[in-house]
Design a protein around this motif. Structure first.
Motif, PDB file in Angstrom:
ATOM      1  N   MET A  51       0.268  10.547  -3.795  1.00 35.66           N
ATOM      2  CA  MET A  51       1.608  10.080  -4.143  1.00 35.66           C
ATOM      3  C   MET A  51       1.664   9.678  -5.617  1.00 35.66           C
ATOM      4  O   MET A  51       2.636   9.997  -6.309  1.00 35.66           O
ATOM      5  CB  MET A  51       2.008   8.903  -3.238  1.00 35.66           C
ATOM      6  N   ALA A  52       0.617   9.007  -6.088  1.00 33.38           N
ATOM      7  CA  ALA A  52       0.583   8.583  -7.496  1.00 33.38           C
ATOM      8  C   ALA A  52       0.399   9.769  -8.432  1.00 33.38           C
ATOM      9  O   ALA A  52       1.032   9.833  -9.486  1.00 33.38           O
ATOM     10  CB  ALA A  52      -0.539   7.570  -7.703  1.00 33.38           C
ATOM     11  N   LEU A  53      -0.450  10.715  -8.043  1.00 32.83           N
ATOM     12  CA  LEU A  53      -0.729  11.867  -8.895  1.00 32.83           C
ATOM     13  C   LEU A  53       0.449  12.836  -8.994  1.00 32.83           C
ATOM     14  O   LEU A  53       0.696  13.418 -10.048  1.00 32.83           O
ATOM     15  CB  LEU A  53      -1.952  12.638  -8.374  1.00 32.83           C
ATOM     16  N   THR A  54       1.146  13.011  -7.882  1.00 32.14           N
ATOM     17  CA  THR A  54       2.197  14.042  -7.841  1.00 32.14           C
ATOM     18  C   THR A  54       3.606  13.456  -7.757  1.00 32.14           C
ATOM     19  O   THR A  54       4.582  14.210  -7.706  1.00 32.14           O
ATOM     20  CB  THR A  54       1.975  14.999  -6.652  1.00 32.14           C
ATOM     21  N   ARG A  55       3.691  12.134  -7.686  1.00 32.18           N
ATOM     22  CA  ARG A  55       4.995  11.443  -7.583  1.00 32.18           C
ATOM     23  C   ARG A  55       5.815  11.961  -6.400  1.00 32.18           C
ATOM     24  O   ARG A  55       6.976  12.346  -6.544  1.00 32.18           O
ATOM     25  CB  ARG A  55       5.765  11.577  -8.888  1.00 32.18           C
ATOM     26  N   ASP A  59       5.257  11.367   3.359  1.00 28.92           N
ATOM     27  CA  ASP A  59       5.233  12.574   4.200  1.00 28.92           C
ATOM     28  C   ASP A  59       4.760  13.792   3.422  1.00 28.92           C
ATOM     29  O   ASP A  59       3.958  14.587   3.917  1.00 28.92           O
ATOM     30  CB  ASP A  59       6.617  12.851   4.799  1.00 28.92           C
ATOM     31  N   THR A  60       5.237  13.941   2.210  1.00 31.27           N
ATOM     32  CA  THR A  60       4.839  15.082   1.383  1.00 31.27           C
ATOM     33  C   THR A  60       3.351  15.008   1.053  1.00 31.27           C
ATOM     34  O   THR A  60       2.649  16.026   1.099  1.00 31.27           O
ATOM     35  CB  THR A  60       5.681  15.139   0.095  1.00 31.27           C
ATOM     36  N   ALA A  61       2.863  13.819   0.744  1.00 28.66           N
ATOM     37  CA  ALA A  61       1.439  13.655   0.444  1.00 28.66           C
ATOM     38  C   ALA A  61       0.585  14.037   1.648  1.00 28.66           C
ATOM     39  O   ALA A  61      -0.420  14.738   1.516  1.00 28.66           O
ATOM     40  CB  ALA A  61       1.157  12.218   0.020  1.00 28.66           C
ATOM     41  N   PHE A  62       0.993  13.601   2.833  1.00 28.28           N
ATOM     42  CA  PHE A  62       0.225  13.947   4.032  1.00 28.28           C
ATOM     43  C   PHE A  62       0.293  15.445   4.303  1.00 28.28           C
ATOM     44  O   PHE A  62      -0.717  16.057   4.677  1.00 28.28           O
ATOM     45  CB  PHE A  62       0.709  13.163   5.253  1.00 28.28           C
ATOM     46  N   LYS A  63       1.453  16.039   4.115  1.00 27.79           N
ATOM     47  CA  LYS A  63       1.577  17.489   4.303  1.00 27.79           C
ATOM     48  C   LYS A  63       0.677  18.244   3.343  1.00 27.79           C
ATOM     49  O   LYS A  63       0.035  19.224   3.718  1.00 27.79           O
ATOM     50  CB  LYS A  63       3.035  17.927   4.138  1.00 27.79           C
ATOM     51  N   GLN A  64       0.618  17.786   2.088  1.00 29.19           N
ATOM     52  CA  GLN A  64      -0.267  18.431   1.112  1.00 29.19           C
ATOM     53  C   GLN A  64      -1.723  18.330   1.551  1.00 29.19           C
ATOM     54  O   GLN A  64      -2.460  19.324   1.545  1.00 29.19           O
ATOM     55  CB  GLN A  64      -0.123  17.780  -0.267  1.00 29.19           C
ATOM     56  N   LEU A  65      -2.125  17.140   1.913  1.00 29.82           N
ATOM     57  CA  LEU A  65      -3.502  16.912   2.339  1.00 29.82           C
ATOM     58  C   LEU A  65      -3.837  17.763   3.566  1.00 29.82           C
ATOM     59  O   LEU A  65      -4.878  18.428   3.604  1.00 29.82           O
ATOM     60  CB  LEU A  65      -3.701  15.424   2.637  1.00 29.82           C
ATOM     61  N   SER A  66      -2.943  17.783   4.534  1.00 32.54           N
ATOM     62  CA  SER A  66      -3.154  18.569   5.757  1.00 32.54           C
ATOM     63  C   SER A  66      -3.198  20.061   5.468  1.00 32.54           C
ATOM     64  O   SER A  66      -4.042  20.784   6.013  1.00 32.54           O
ATOM     65  CB  SER A  66      -2.047  18.285   6.771  1.00 32.54           C
ATOM     66  N   GLN A  67      -2.291  20.516   4.629  1.00 33.33           N
ATOM     67  CA  GLN A  67      -2.224  21.946   4.325  1.00 33.33           C
ATOM     68  C   GLN A  67      -3.504  22.410   3.623  1.00 33.33           C
ATOM     69  O   GLN A  67      -4.058  23.449   3.964  1.00 33.33           O
ATOM     70  CB  GLN A  67      -1.008  22.256   3.453  1.00 33.33           C
ATOM     71  N   ARG A 103      -9.090  21.365  -8.245  1.00 38.40           N
ATOM     72  CA  ARG A 103      -8.076  22.411  -8.429  1.00 38.40           C
ATOM     73  C   ARG A 103      -6.721  21.982  -7.883  1.00 38.40           C
ATOM     74  O   ARG A 103      -5.686  22.308  -8.440  1.00 38.40           O
ATOM     75  CB  ARG A 103      -8.502  23.700  -7.703  1.00 38.40           C
ATOM     76  N   THR A 104      -6.730  21.252  -6.777  1.00 37.81           N
ATOM     77  CA  THR A 104      -5.476  20.924  -6.102  1.00 37.81           C
ATOM     78  C   THR A 104      -4.748  19.747  -6.726  1.00 37.81           C
ATOM     79  O   THR A 104      -3.545  19.781  -6.888  1.00 37.81           O
ATOM     80  CB  THR A 104      -5.748  20.652  -4.606  1.00 37.81           C
ATOM     81  N   TRP A 105      -5.490  18.683  -7.068  1.00 38.99           N
ATOM     82  CA  TRP A 105      -4.815  17.460  -7.502  1.00 38.99           C
ATOM     83  C   TRP A 105      -5.185  16.981  -8.889  1.00 38.99           C
ATOM     84  O   TRP A 105      -4.333  16.562  -9.646  1.00 38.99           O
ATOM     85  CB  TRP A 105      -5.023  16.334  -6.492  1.00 38.99           C
ATOM     86  N   THR A 106      -6.445  16.954  -9.213  1.00 35.14           N
ATOM     87  CA  THR A 106      -6.838  16.263 -10.431  1.00 35.14           C
ATOM     88  C   THR A 106      -6.933  17.174 -11.653  1.00 35.14           C
ATOM     89  O   THR A 106      -6.944  16.688 -12.766  1.00 35.14           O
ATOM     90  CB  THR A 106      -8.174  15.506 -10.237  1.00 35.14           C
ATOM     91  N   ARG A 107      -7.045  18.451 -11.461  1.00 31.08           N
ATOM     92  CA  ARG A 107      -7.017  19.450 -12.537  1.00 31.08           C
ATOM     93  C   ARG A 107      -7.970  19.123 -13.680  1.00 31.08           C
ATOM     94  O   ARG A 107      -7.609  19.185 -14.838  1.00 31.08           O
ATOM     95  CB  ARG A 107      -5.603  19.592 -13.102  1.00 31.08           C
ATOM     96  N   ARG A 108      -9.182  18.734 -13.369  1.00 31.37           N
ATOM     97  CA  ARG A 108     -10.178  18.422 -14.409  1.00 31.37           C
ATOM     98  C   ARG A 108     -10.930  19.653 -14.820  1.00 31.37           C
ATOM     99  O   ARG A 108     -11.241  20.522 -14.124  1.00 31.37           O
ATOM    100  CB  ARG A 108     -11.160  17.372 -13.914  1.00 31.37           C
TER     101      ARG A 108
END
Length: 108
Positions: A51-55, A59-67, A103-108
């Protein structure tokens, strides 16, 4: 008149096996619940990080994690743990999971 037929004895044995199966089922359920209680906070913290990384919302955060978990066949808890470890600058999980998180969230 007292019935001492084998049928009555067999029923008692069946009842004992059924009771044993019930106890084993309850033990298994208790183990699963204990595991869920220890893993849920990690998943919730990972949702908060997303939620903090993608604002996005909860629900969207959980969907992302689940997907991501389902798409890459990684357990949700393992993915959440790897995300949190990555954000803390630690190594956690397999190299593939760490790269997936980056690759998905932190893009380091």
């Amino acid at each position: 008149m007292h019935d001492a037929s084998p049928r009555g004895a067999r029923t008692q044995v069946e009842d004992r096996y059924e009771a044993h199966d019930d106890v084993e089922s309850l033990r298994s359920e208790l183990t699963q619940l204990r595991t869920a209680l220890t893993r849920r906070p990690v998943i919730d913290m990972a949702k908060g990080a997303i939620m903090a990384l993608t604002r996005c919302d909860d629900d969207t955060a959980f969907k992302q994690l689940s997907q991501v978990s389902q798409t890459h066949n990684v357990k949700l808890f393992d993915l959440a743990s790897a995300l949190l470890a990555d954000l803390r600058g630690e190594s956690s999980g397999s190299v593939d999971t760490q790269q997936l998180v980056q690759r998905t969230w932190t893009r380091r």
